[in-house]
Design an enzyme around this catalytic site. Structure first.
Site, PDB file in Angstrom:
ATOM      1  N   GLU A 433      -8.385  59.584  61.597  1.00  0.00           N
ATOM      2  CA  GLU A 433      -8.284  59.465  63.128  1.00  0.00           C
ATOM      3  C   GLU A 433      -6.656  58.986  63.475  1.00  0.00           C
ATOM      4  OE1 GLU A 433     -10.244  60.752  64.774  1.00  0.00           O
ATOM      5  OE2 GLU A 433     -12.009  60.579  63.348  1.00  0.00           O
ATOM      6  N   GLY A 434      -5.892  59.644  62.534  1.00  0.00           N
ATOM      7  CA  GLY A 434      -4.365  59.257  62.772  1.00  0.00           C
ATOM      8  C   GLY A 434      -3.994  58.304  61.726  1.00  0.00           C
TER       9      GLY A 434
END
Length: 582
Positions: A433-434
């Site tokens: 998620e990043g």
């Protein structure tokens, strides 16, 4: 060991985040007792239904057989129980079958879900993001036929971004979307690392997929968002034939073995456009931002699970002579350094929990506050805190899980005790998620410069307002002094970030995010201690002790961390890779 849902700690974090005031002004049928009852029921479900499956999920995991994915043992039945209990629909809009509760309550419930069984929790977590994306950008058909099924949990959702050549750089996405001449599209391409991309726990899976149209411009400006379902959804809402998409394999991973991470193959799959053509990145970021805060909560959750196991082990395992009681052989908890480690673990967990729950309450205030100005202020602070909540909390998850292994000693390095699983499971959270490096770049590049630094200035002012109360409170004066010094260090570092651009600031991004998390976390602990000051039970008294140990071992380092931000940029540019090779 047995998992115990940390309901009291969660309720305290919600309290200092302002959740009771939010509830009293925006929810006429919701009060503190109801919130506590929901948390207690969720805690019981996670303890009884999910926690017992965690070990089996790690040891056996999801299976790929004959082109299909089979969930880990017990997971499919547990998922149906999760859905039947209404846990999938807590914060969703009642218009689509949701319960309309607060996002912060959903986060609190999901912390317990992730702590009890992180691999399981990833499935409904991704579904929550799909719900938010379709609620904001879906077509009327998607909202009528797909969204209610996601809200109920009858169907699950996924996020399809990554490709073999396109990880964090989404500009390199090559999956194609070709118009089918009937108002729809056909998808061709491969996506990797797709969490719960295929399974047998639900009737249908709804894939949100980034892809390019034939005439789209290059880069991120040419990417659109599409919905492709495992089985086609007919106009009456019933399920049709299997779509032309499938899982090509599942990954063999360091941890979260119970979560099937799939290679997804789109071989002419029927799809519908979500939102506007060539605006897919913006639409997908709705889902990604929801997931980033949830992943921050995962960091808290896995740290909590690792701490609980380490604490239990420290009370059972006997080694040496206790210096306080002279007991021999003594429980590990009787040794000062072990006890210090456990207290520091607990303090960092509660600091991270405070940041995540506060960010969740801000998300609710951004929707529900009385005035546009209040909503805008809350939304701006939520945006500022989100990369900190994701990155700092997941780093804490790894650190605390590692400390848990250390407390177990050699037994922690042996899979038999289970401590190693928490460490392996925790390690993914700073990556997906990043990555946390990307979160740090987002913080200094987009979030800190908001309103010319005004959003961070306002946060620092609010933190400073707590300093006097801490200095005046019995046993908390030193906490107030160190928080004050930490705030000054953060303000000094923020000024430097705002004045410097390019490589210098990028080199300082991760240390700056750590500094911000350290200071904000100390504020959370100080407020918790103030909130229960005067109570004479052991749990309440412990909050002041946790604030003190955090102040002495974390906040005390903040000025040095701020001063060190400027020192490495030249070295980073000058030292080439060849200089580091053996």
């Amino acid at each position: 060991m047995t998992f115990r849902a940390p309901v009291r700690d969660l309720a305290l974090s919600l309290k200092i985040a302002g959740h009771p005031a939010l509830v009293s002004t925006s929810f006429t049928e919701l009060d503190d007792d109801t919130v506590t009852a929901v948390l207690e029921a969720a805690g019981a479900f996670t303890e009884e239904q999910l926690a017992p499956l965690n070990r089996k999920g790690d040891q056996v995991g999801a299976k790929y057989e004959n082109g299909k994915v089979i969930a880990a043992p017990g997971f499919a039945d547990a998922y149906q129980a999760f859905v039947a209990g209404g846990w999938n629909s807590l914060s969703a809009d009642p218009e689509h079958g949701g319960q309309g509760l607060t996002k912060a309550m959903e986060l609190a419930v999901f912390e317990m879900v992730h702590a009890s069984n992180m691999a399981f929790g990833l499935c409904p977590m991704l579904t929550q993001g799909a719900i938010e994306a379709l609620d904001l950008h879906g077509t009327e058909r998607q909202k009528a036929l797909v969204l209610p099924k996601l809200v109920s949990g009858e169907w699950t959702g996924t996020m399809n971004l990554t490709e073999p050549q396109a990880g964090s750089d989404l500009a390199a996405v090559t999956t194609r979307a070709e118009p089918d001449g009937q108002g729809g599209y056909r998808l061709y391409g491969q996506k990797i690392f797709i969490t719960w991309g295929d399974h047998d726990a639900a009737d249908n899976i709804c894939h949100l997929v980034l892809a390019r149209l034939p005439d789209s411009p290059p880069g991120v400006k040419g990417i659109s968002l599409f919905l492709a379902t495992k089985r086609e959804v007919l106009d009456d809402g019933s399920l049709g034939v299997a779509n032309e998409l499938r899982a090509g394999s599942i990954e063999h991973k360091l941890g979260i073995h119970g979560s099937p991470t799939c290679v997804m193959l789109f071989e002419g799959a029927k799809a519908e456009l979500v939102g506007e053509i060539n605006n897919g990145i913006a639409h997908m970021f709705v889902m990604m931002n929801a997931a980033r805060l949830q992943v921050g909560v995962q960091g808290v959750a896995i740290a909590e699970r690792a701490f609980q196991q380490a604490l239990a082990f420290s009370q059972e395992r006997r080694q040496g002579r206790a210096v306080w009681s002279a007991e021999q052989p003594a429980p590990l908890y009787g040794h000062p350094d072990v006890r210090r480690s456990l207290l520091l673990m607990k303090a960092k967990i509660e600091a991270a929990r405070g940041i995540c729950m506060s960010t969740g309450v801000l998300a609710d205030q951004g929707r529900l506050a009385a005035s546009e100005a209040e909503r805008a202020t809350a939304k701006a602070r939520q945006e500022l805190l989100t990369p900190i909540a994701k990155a700092w909390s997941t780093d804490i998850g790894v650190e605390v899980a590692s400390m848990g292994v250390q407390i177990h000693g050699g037994m922690g390095f042996i899979e038999e005790t289970g401590a190693a699983q928490h460490y392996r499971d925790a390690r993914i959270a700073p990556i997906y998620e990043g990555t946390n490096g990307i979160q740090a770049i987002d913080l200094i590049g987009r979030k800190v410069p908001m309103e010319n630094g005004g959003v961070m200035d306002a946060l620092c002012a609010d933190m400073s307002a707590s300093v006097a109360d801490l200095k005046a409170a019995p046993g908390l004066a030193r906490v107030g002094e160190r928080l004050e010094a930490g705030i000054a260090a953060l303000e000094r570092a923020t000024d430097w970030i705002l004045q410097n651009k390019g490589p210098n600031a990028l080199a300082a991004a991760t240390p700056y995010l750590k500094l911000a998390g350290d200071v904000i976390g100390g504020w959370m602990l100080g407020r918790q201690a103030l909130a229960v000051a005067g109570a004479d039970d052991a749990w309440s008294r412990s909050k002041a002790a946790l604030a003190r140990i955090y102040a002495s071992q974390v906040l005390a380092l903040a000025p040095g961390l701020a001063d060190g931000l400027t020192e490495n940029a030249d070295d980073l540019e000058a030292v080439g890779a060849e200089a580091l090779e053996a």
